[in-house]
Design an enzyme around this catalytic site. Structure first.
Site: not given
Ligand SMILES: *Cc1c(COP(=O)(O)O)cnc(C)c1O
Length: 357
Positions: A102, A169, A193
């Protein structure tokens, strides 16, 4: 039978959240209307999005600290780009710490837009650790970091010291542990999540950070515009916002972030102790960097995989296969997962060892 849900995302939600969300789709607050067929400008929905925005700030202890919370769309992947639109200047450089797929995607997306520098990376060892003693250049427009690496199962326990704006993030570990969140200038997380379901991103931004932006940004990409419009610049994902609202209320009623941290620690200790004890498995993430949200592990003998998978299936264990790029297994043990599910997984691993060890 209700399954034990270890899915990495979209992932487990508390039962009461599912029940209330289902009820709201059928008949919202006894209004004779569904939540998803009323206007987002209806006062009842405006109240929901605003209390969810407030609750997010409150849970992170950022209330009255000069931050705004937004519910935007496009997934965390869109925030990779929106961050650059807002914070990367024409002649500036953004720093990225590459600790997994990511963060790698985030820096790739930014590189289409402007100049970036990789400040540190753990790609050389297949993202199995978190780089330490990171020297952050002082001339960066911002430093981007991924607090928890969902795919590889590593997590920052300490964040680099820097005076440049810190963008994080937190998609897979927001609301899971107590941090000094005032260290961050911008936090974003897709909801699916730990904060609801897919379709919405929570963005928390320090207002001051946006004041320096002089360039013109398309409205849909502008954090300032979204704040000015109170997260209603365009139609929000009403259902996803509602699920986040319910999830954040559940979090608050369950004791808040500190209570989640205690519960998550207990679950993580349980699963990692078994990974380390069991002769048939091993973990590859460096021990001190292990994630309390995604525990990754592998079979020493891959040929036993079908047997282990069958045992898990029989016990109603769902979603423990590793990410397609990483292989092996990954138990995602987000806030809503109860310790009894982890106890069951541990029992299955022990039973498997007795049978095949
Ligand atoms: C799941 C995830 C993403 C991607 O998220 P989307 O909503 O599918 O774009 C980005 N960063 C992390 C750390 C993630 O766990």
């Amino acid at each position: 039978m209700k399954k034990h849900n270890f899915s990495s995302g979209p992932s487990i939600l508390p039962d009461e959240v599912l029940q209330k969300a289902a009820q709201a789709v059928l008949n919202f607050n006894d209004s004779g209307l569904s939540l998803i067929e009323i206007s987002h400008r209806d006062p009842t929905f405006v109240h929901i999005i605003n209390s969810a925005r407030n609750q997010a700030l409150e849970l992170l202890k950022l209330k009255n600290k000069g931050y705004s919370a937004l519910f935007l769309q496009g997934g965390a992947s869109l925030e990779f780009v929106r961050v650059t639109y807002n914070l990367l200047s024409a002649n500036g450089t953004a720093g990225y710490i590459n600790t997994g797929n990511w963060s790698n995607n985030a820096q790739n997306e930014a590189s289409y837009f402007g100049k970036i520098v990789e400040v540190a990376s753990s790609k050389n060892k297949n993202y199995s650790y978190i780089p330490k003693n990171i020297q952050v250049p002082s001339n960066l427009d911002y430093l981007h970091i991924t607090s928890n690496n969902t795919i590889y199962g590593t997590q920052f326990k300490e964040f680099p010291q820097t005076d440049v704006p810190l963008v994080c993030d937190m998609s897979s570990d927001i609301f899971s542990r107590v941090l000094d969140f005032t260290k961050f200038d911008l936090i974003y997380a897709c909801a699916q999540k730990n904060a609801g379901t897919s379709g919405v991103n929570l963005v928390i931004v320090k207002n001051e950070l946006l004041e320096r932006i002089k360039k013109t940004i398309p409205n849909i990409m502008s954090y300032k515009k979204h704040i000015e419009k109170e997260s209603m610049y365009n139609t929000p994902s009403v259902f996803s916002v509602y699920v986040s609202y319910l999830t954040l209320n559940w979090l608050k009623d369950s004791g808040g972030v500190a209570a989640m941290e205690r519960k998550n620690r207990a679950k993580a200790n349980l699963i990692y102790s078994e990974i380390d004890r069991n002769n048939l498995f091993f973990g590859n993430a460096v021990v001190e960097d292990r994630s309390t949200m995604n525990a990754t592990f592998f079979l020493k003998d891959e040929s036993l995989a079908a047997h282990f998978n069958t045992l898990c299936l029989k016990e109603g264990i769902y979603g423990i296969n590793g990410h397609r790029t990483a292989g092996g297994y990954r138990a995602s043990i987000y806030n809503a997962l109860s310790i009894t599910s982890v106890q069951l997984l541990v029992q299955v691993m022990q039973h498997f060892e007795t049978k095949f060890g």
